[in-house]
Design an enzyme around this catalytic site. Structure first.
Site, short mmCIF file in Angstrom:
data_model
loop_
_atom_site.label_atom_id
_atom_site.label_comp_id
_atom_site.label_asym_id
_atom_site.label_seq_id
_atom_site.Cartn_x
_atom_site.Cartn_y
_atom_site.Cartn_z
N ARG A 146 0.95 -1.12 -0.10
CA ARG A 146 -0.02 0.05 -0.20
C ARG A 146 0.68 1.22 -0.07
O ARG A 146 2.22 1.20 0.53
CB ARG A 146 -1.02 -0.05 1.29
CG ARG A 146 -1.71 -1.24 1.36
CD ARG A 146 -2.64 -1.22 2.69
NE ARG A 146 -3.61 -2.43 2.99
CZ ARG A 146 -3.27 -3.30 3.43
NH1 ARG A 146 -1.93 -3.54 3.81
NH2 ARG A 146 -3.94 -4.45 3.64
N LYS A 170 -2.10 -2.60 8.30
CA LYS A 170 -3.06 -1.78 8.87
C LYS A 170 -3.06 -2.70 10.41
O LYS A 170 -2.85 -4.03 10.44
CB LYS A 170 -4.46 -2.45 8.21
CG LYS A 170 -4.52 -1.89 6.94
CD LYS A 170 -6.17 -2.09 6.27
CE LYS A 170 -6.35 -1.25 5.06
NZ LYS A 170 -7.56 -1.63 4.36
N HIS A 241 -2.51 2.50 -5.63
CA HIS A 241 -3.18 1.35 -5.59
C HIS A 241 -3.29 0.47 -7.12
O HIS A 241 -3.34 -0.75 -6.84
CB HIS A 241 -4.44 1.61 -4.78
CG HIS A 241 -4.93 0.53 -3.88
ND1 HIS A 241 -4.46 0.36 -2.64
CD2 HIS A 241 -6.02 -0.30 -4.15
CE1 HIS A 241 -5.02 -0.66 -2.27
NE2 HIS A 241 -6.05 -1.16 -2.98
N ARG A 244 -0.63 -1.85 -6.94
CA ARG A 244 -0.71 -3.01 -6.20
C ARG A 244 -1.73 -4.06 -6.84
O ARG A 244 -1.56 -5.19 -6.69
CB ARG A 244 -1.54 -2.47 -4.70
CG ARG A 244 -1.80 -3.57 -3.76
CD ARG A 244 -2.23 -2.71 -2.47
NE ARG A 244 -2.99 -3.65 -1.51
CZ ARG A 244 -2.37 -4.26 -0.67
NH1 ARG A 244 -1.25 -4.12 -0.45
NH2 ARG A 244 -3.15 -4.92 0.16
N HIS A 267 -3.68 -9.18 3.20
CA HIS A 267 -5.12 -9.22 3.43
C HIS A 267 -5.45 -10.31 4.68
O HIS A 267 -4.76 -11.15 4.79
CB HIS A 267 -5.79 -9.91 2.04
CG HIS A 267 -5.78 -8.96 1.08
ND1 HIS A 267 -6.03 -9.39 -0.15
CD2 HIS A 267 -5.96 -7.46 1.07
CE1 HIS A 267 -5.95 -8.44 -1.04
NE2 HIS A 267 -5.76 -7.25 -0.30
N TYR A 276 -8.84 -11.30 -7.47
CA TYR A 276 -8.18 -11.42 -8.52
C TYR A 276 -8.25 -12.63 -9.46
O TYR A 276 -7.64 -12.71 -10.55
CB TYR A 276 -6.62 -11.48 -8.00
CG TYR A 276 -6.12 -10.05 -7.25
CD1 TYR A 276 -6.08 -8.95 -8.07
CD2 TYR A 276 -6.13 -10.05 -5.97
CE1 TYR A 276 -6.01 -7.59 -7.60
CE2 TYR A 276 -5.98 -8.86 -5.37
CZ TYR A 276 -5.92 -7.30 -6.13
OH TYR A 276 -5.85 -6.35 -5.46
#
Length: 309
Positions: A146, A170, A241, A244, A267, A276
């Site tokens: 990110r 995160k 992004h 990414r 994730h 994806y």
């Protein structure tokens, strides 16, 4: 019904601390719900059934209300009926087994390999800033970080000899991400020349620095990337992004294990990474339609005729 609505509004204002706009939206949604119930002959909301709730949601859908708005509407109904059960004003919650309307997930947009190569070639490596920018874009595409993770990298977060970096994602969760050979080379070259030239006698823990000696901001890198996209002739909207997405899509297209991609992207849930596989399926479909002679949309390309002497 209105008396129960007043009690519920007072509850969410005092106990749940919802914003004024959310409270007003809930009140409007529930008022519409009550009107719909009355049109179906239901005068007592505590006796509403699951069929009444689903019929109301169906009417919202037919009126053209979007999935997100329907989901918010159901959230209001669900909160209201749970309140009635908790206060022992009703025996059952009719929304309990009603599924939340979900919008179709939009497939992520990504760059082609050719576009990635054009973007990577855009920075002028003869300058300190250009070499730094080249290293940043190489790292971003090589790792799928990110933009906040990229800008937050410290010098000690990158282990060039081992070929990996430590990303802080995160919730301050750390993960190890492999770093490709070309990215390693550019970062090593940047550390040996550009970074010392930019810092001078100043010190910084940030890996990528500006001429003022500070670290990069997300907005600063976004502007930088847009500038290089224009220089590379990439006309589609480009953001960090999107790189990414390109990283993940190109891996999945080449058969990468989905759980490995999940770990590299950071994730928490595999379902987030599974988008994806849909991108890959859509891409395969377009290739099939273009090239397979038995597809419905195949248009044979005209063969070049030899010139007659």
């Amino acid at each position: 019904m209105e008396g129960l609505l007043d009690a519920f509004i007072a509850f969410i204002r005092a106990e749940r601390g919802l914003s004024g706009k959310t409270v007003d939206a809930y009140a409007a949604d529930l008022t519409a719900y009550f009107e719909d119930l009355r049109s179906r002959g239901v005068e007592d909301v505590t006796r509403a059934r699951q069929e009444d709730v689903t019929a109301h949601l169906s009417s919202l859908s037919k009126s053209g209300l979007g999935k997100r708005s329907q989901a918010r509407h159901l959230a209001a109904l669900r909160g209201f009926h749970r309140f009635l059960v908790a206060e022992r004003l009703a025996d059952k919650d009719p929304t309990e087994d009603v599924d939340t309307p979900r919008s179709a997930r939009k497939l992520p947009s990504f760059l082609t390999l050719e576009e990635v190569e054009q973007l990577l070639a855009a920075p002028d490596e003869r300058t300190s800033a250009g070499l730094r920018d080249k290293a940043m874009v190489e790292v971003l595409y090589a790792t799928g970080l990110r933009v906040s993770e990229l800008c937050g990298l410290g010098v000690n977060d990158v282990q060039l000899s081992a070929g990996y970096l430590v990303a802080k994602g995160k919730g301050a969760k750390e993960r190890i991400v492999p770093l490709g050979r070309q990215a390693v080379e550019k970062v090593r070259e940047y550390l040996a020349t550009s970074r010392p030239a930019m810092l001078g006698r100043r010190e910084s823990r940030a890996l990528f620095v500006t001429p003022r000696g500070g670290g990069f901001t997300r907005q600063g890198f976004w502007k930088l990337l847009k500038r290089y996209a224009l220089k590379a002739g990439i006309r589609k909207p480009l953001s960090p992004h999107k790189l990414r997405h390109s990283f993940a899509t190109h891996l999945v297209e080449r058969g990468a294990d989905l759980r490995a991609v999940q770990q590299m992207l950071g994730h928490a849930d595999l379902s987030t990474t599974q988008i994806y596989t849909h991108v890959n399926s859509a891409r395969l479909r377009s290739v099939y339609d273009e090239f397979h002679p038995r597809s419905d949309v195949f248009v044979p390309k005209q063969k070049k005729q030899r010139a007659v002497s």
